[in-house]
Scaffold this motif. Structure first.
Motif, short mmCIF file in Angstrom:
data_model
loop_
_atom_site.label_atom_id
_atom_site.label_comp_id
_atom_site.label_asym_id
_atom_site.label_seq_id
_atom_site.Cartn_x
_atom_site.Cartn_y
_atom_site.Cartn_z
N ASN A 266 28.15 25.07 46.49
CA ASN A 266 27.39 24.44 45.40
C ASN A 266 26.41 23.39 45.89
N LYS A 267 26.97 22.24 46.30
CA LYS A 267 26.11 21.09 46.59
C LYS A 267 25.23 21.29 47.81
N LEU A 268 25.76 21.97 48.83
CA LEU A 268 25.01 22.08 50.08
C LEU A 268 24.44 23.48 50.31
N PHE A 269 24.50 24.31 49.30
CA PHE A 269 24.09 25.69 49.52
C PHE A 269 22.64 25.76 50.01
N PHE A 270 21.77 25.05 49.35
CA PHE A 270 20.35 25.15 49.73
C PHE A 270 20.08 24.43 51.05
N SER A 271 20.53 23.17 51.15
CA SER A 271 20.18 22.40 52.35
C SER A 271 20.93 22.86 53.60
N TYR A 272 22.15 23.36 53.42
CA TYR A 272 22.95 23.77 54.58
C TYR A 272 22.82 25.27 54.86
N VAL A 273 23.18 26.07 53.89
CA VAL A 273 23.20 27.53 54.14
C VAL A 273 21.77 28.07 54.25
N VAL A 274 20.95 27.78 53.25
CA VAL A 274 19.61 28.39 53.23
C VAL A 274 18.71 27.74 54.29
N LEU A 275 18.56 26.41 54.19
CA LEU A 275 17.59 25.76 55.08
C LEU A 275 18.12 25.61 56.51
N GLN A 276 19.24 24.90 56.67
CA GLN A 276 19.69 24.60 58.04
C GLN A 276 20.07 25.86 58.82
N LEU A 277 20.83 26.75 58.20
CA LEU A 277 21.33 27.90 58.96
C LEU A 277 20.37 29.10 58.92
N LEU A 278 20.02 29.54 57.71
CA LEU A 278 19.27 30.80 57.61
C LEU A 278 17.80 30.66 58.03
N ILE A 279 17.18 29.57 57.64
CA ILE A 279 15.75 29.45 57.97
C ILE A 279 15.52 28.70 59.28
N PHE A 280 16.04 27.48 59.35
CA PHE A 280 15.65 26.63 60.48
C PHE A 280 16.55 26.78 61.72
N SER A 281 17.55 27.64 61.66
CA SER A 281 18.30 27.98 62.88
C SER A 281 17.98 29.41 63.31
N LEU A 282 18.05 30.31 62.35
CA LEU A 282 17.89 31.72 62.68
C LEU A 282 16.47 32.04 63.16
N ILE A 283 15.48 31.55 62.46
CA ILE A 283 14.08 31.88 62.84
C ILE A 283 13.74 31.30 64.23
N PRO A 284 14.02 30.00 64.50
CA PRO A 284 13.74 29.51 65.87
C PRO A 284 14.52 30.26 66.94
N PHE A 285 15.74 30.67 66.59
CA PHE A 285 16.55 31.43 67.56
C PHE A 285 15.81 32.73 67.93
N VAL A 286 15.29 33.42 66.93
CA VAL A 286 14.57 34.67 67.18
C VAL A 286 13.27 34.39 67.93
#
Lengths: 382, 249
Positions: A266-286
């Protein structure tokens, strides 16, 4: 139903406390890059070694500013050193910070002594200031240069554990708080160190490109390529540790997970799951993976490295946010969550955070005006 | 009755004048500051603790009002509060606390099968984590077992607020330092009960001295079964709960 204890309606640690570990992370990371050259002989990093040391210094200068702004009584800040209460992890802050600052200043002194001497030989107040910094000893020959090199190498080596201590200690401040299940993990110490190295390398790559672009210099390809490799490696370890921490709690299915899963969903879904992990970790990793594993044109490799480092800078900031603010959103009643978003104009608001984060870059610009941080770069222009 | 035994009119007025004078002098004397201890108070002879009989609390919140009035607690913060637990037919638990404006609870919905009140305050732990983490030693435990904050020394970092597992600490918007329940230290050192204990109409809050085996609290703890909040934290709270439901944390 959402229930928070009445005193938890407002979070105690604001965006200033997000900024503090972020800046100390940049310090530790930048210092470690400089030590890779000075201690471990990674000669390809020579073009950025002085810049990284100076970056560590200017970020260190401002690391305490968000803390001072946050303190209820900043005028009593030195109580932490005058009357330290050593059962508290925080009591060590003043000593660790002061020791590290002393070490960085000394290393800069020995590494840049030749440049200081060159500036001190002129006339006027600036030259006199440099003579003062040199303690009026302008002697320079092969023997002094050898001694300076030897001492700066020793200090750079000593600085690595101190940099880890400075930033690992910040992780320990959070990880040792048993009252908060989002913070309370021994992994926090290690996660903070690795994320610090990631942010330090990222800020150097990001800034190096900007400085080179502004001055019309060509970036040193070998240097950037090496830093990109380090960035990719360290980010993999940092993100893996961050995921392992959550996965281990999730797998154990303890009572804590019931509330932490709700926090993440709930509270951290956007900032943690979407932003931190899916966008700003996964894309730089690739992007970094492509840059490291494939032979690309120089222009494309540079672009990928720059975008990835900018994204990782934001990823680490998000990580700090999700740790510091995320942990406070969870009520100690374990039955609900509170909310927080900083105001723009507040004393501890977004504008203040932006000013604090911008100041080190201004000082770095002044530093570069006094002592060139990229001595060989001007020749590579074009 | 002889004339000698009678108080003469002159003596009567002399006595009245002296008495009035004494009264005026007494009224004019400054009262002791709130934190002042009774002169003969010996903190080595006491070890204060607290018990709450949750089966007696009716949720009137007189304790909260008394605390705010006695300690001038800033609006929006609480040194003590009362929680209401409601469990419905499907075993769903919901919790709320009295609102600050009027210190009353909203009306219960119809499907509640069990409800009870639980007052909360600082647990004045034997192993207080708030004291452990204070970087300057402003949080401390008195020899009579009360956890206090030296607001003249506290830097307002908020580390103790984060460390307390019970959410009882806050940064006061007035002093900008950590604040919390003091067991009304200014009262107990003068032989008075804490304001919340004094105000409770159902005697749900019991305050006492663990060094006095004859006091109500000591006897109660020997005779009754009790629990503490979050024992897994290893803080050894000195606030003991009688009749505490397993849902309460």
């Amino acid at each position: 139903m959402n229930f928070v204890f009445p005193n938890e309606a407002n979070v105690t640690w604001t965006v200033m406390i997000v900024l503090y570990p972020y800046i100390t992370g940049l310090v530790a990371g930048a210092f470690i890059v400089s030590s890779l050259y000075h201690v471990f002989g990674r000669s390809e990093l020579k073009p950025i070694a002085r810049f990284s040391l100076a970056s560590a210094f200017v970020f260190l200068l401002f690391a305490t500013l968000p803390l001072l702004i946050h303190l209820g009584h900043p005028e009593r800040a030195f109580n932490i050193m005058i009357t330290p209460h050593f059962s508290s992890a925080m009591a060590g802050f003043g000593y660790i910070y002061a020791t590290y600052m002393l070490l960085v200043v000394l290393e800069i002194w020995f590494v840049m002594r030749s440049d200081f001497i060159a500036r001190a030989k002129g006339k006027g107040p600036v030259a006199w200031l440099f003579r003062l910094i040199l303690l009026f000893n302008l002697e320079e020959n092969d023997a002094t240069r050898r001694a300076d090199h030897k001492i700066s190498r020793f200090l750079a080596g000593l600085g690595i554990p101190l940099a880890c201590l400075l930033h690992g200690y910040v992780g320990f401040l959070f990880g040792s708080l048993k009252a908060n299940p989002w913070w309370s993990t021994p992994l926090m110490f290690v996660i903070f160190i690795f994320s610090a190295i990631v942010s330090g390398i990222a800020v150097l790559i990001f800034h190096y490109y900007i400085v080179s672009w502004i001055n019309g210099w060509k970036t040193d390809h070998a240097c950037v390529r090496s830093m990109t490799r380090y960035l990719w490696g360290f980010m993999i370890v940092a993100v893996a540790l961050e995921l392992l921490e959550v996965l281990s709690i999730a797998y154990k299915q303890t009572e804590e997970w019931e509330v932490l899963s709700r926090l993440i969903e709930n509270k951290l879904f956007f900032s943690y799951v979407v932003l931190q992990l899916l966008i700003f970790s996964l894309i730089p990793f690739v992007l970094l993976g492509i840059s490291v594993l494939f032979r690309l044109s120089r222009r494309l490799a540079n672009a990928l490295a720059w975008i990835a480092s900018a994204m990782l800078l934001f990823q680490v900031l998000l990580m700090r946010w999700n740790v510091v603010i995320g942990g406070q959103l969870l009520s100690k009643s374990m039955r609900g969550f509170t909310s927080y978003f900083p105001g723009l104009w507040d004393k501890e608001g977004l504008l203040m955070a932006a000013v604090i984060f911008t100041l080190p870059f201004g000082i770095l610009w002044l530093f570069n005006r006094a002592i060139p941080l990229f001595p060989g770069a001007a020749g590579d222009s074009g | 009755m002889s004339r000698d035994d009678d108080i003469s009119r002159r003596d009567f007025f002399k006595f009245l004048a002296a008495g009035s004078g004494l009264l005026l002098v007494h009224c004019g004397l400054p009262s002791p500051p709130p934190g002042a201890r009774k002169k003969d108070y010996d903190w080595d002879k006491h070890y204060w603790a607290y018990a709450i009989d949750t089966t007696k609390c009716i949720g009137c919140c007189a304790c909260m009002r008394a605390c705010r009035a006695e300690n001038d607690v800033p609006p929006g913060n609480f040194r003590t509060w009362v929680e209401r637990y409601r469990i419905d037919a499907a075993d769903r638990v919901s919790v709320d606390a009295a609102t600050e404006d009027d210190f009353v609870f909203e009306e219960l919905p119809g499907d509640v099968v069990k409800a009870f009140f639980v007052p909360k305050l600082c647990n004045h732990c034997e192993k207080p984590v708030c004291n452990q983490v204070c970087p300057v030693g402003a949080a401390y435990r008195t020899r009579d077992g009360v956890i206090l904050v030296d607001s003249e020394h506290c830097i307002g970092c908020g580390y103790c607020v984060q460390a307390c597992p019970y959410g009882v600490r806050f940064i006061s918007p007035r002093s900008h330092t950590a604040d919390k329940c003091t067991f009304c230290y200014h009262r107990i050192t003068r032989g008075l009960a804490p304001a919340c204990v004094q105000a409770c109409p159902k005697h749900a809050r019991i305050f006492g001295d663990l060094k006095d085996p004859t006091c109500e609290l000591s006897i109660l703890l020997k005779q009754q079964r009790y629990r503490v909040l979050k024992p897994e934290m290893g803080t050894h709270p000195k606030c003991f709960y009688l009749g505490l439901d397993r849902e309460v944390v």
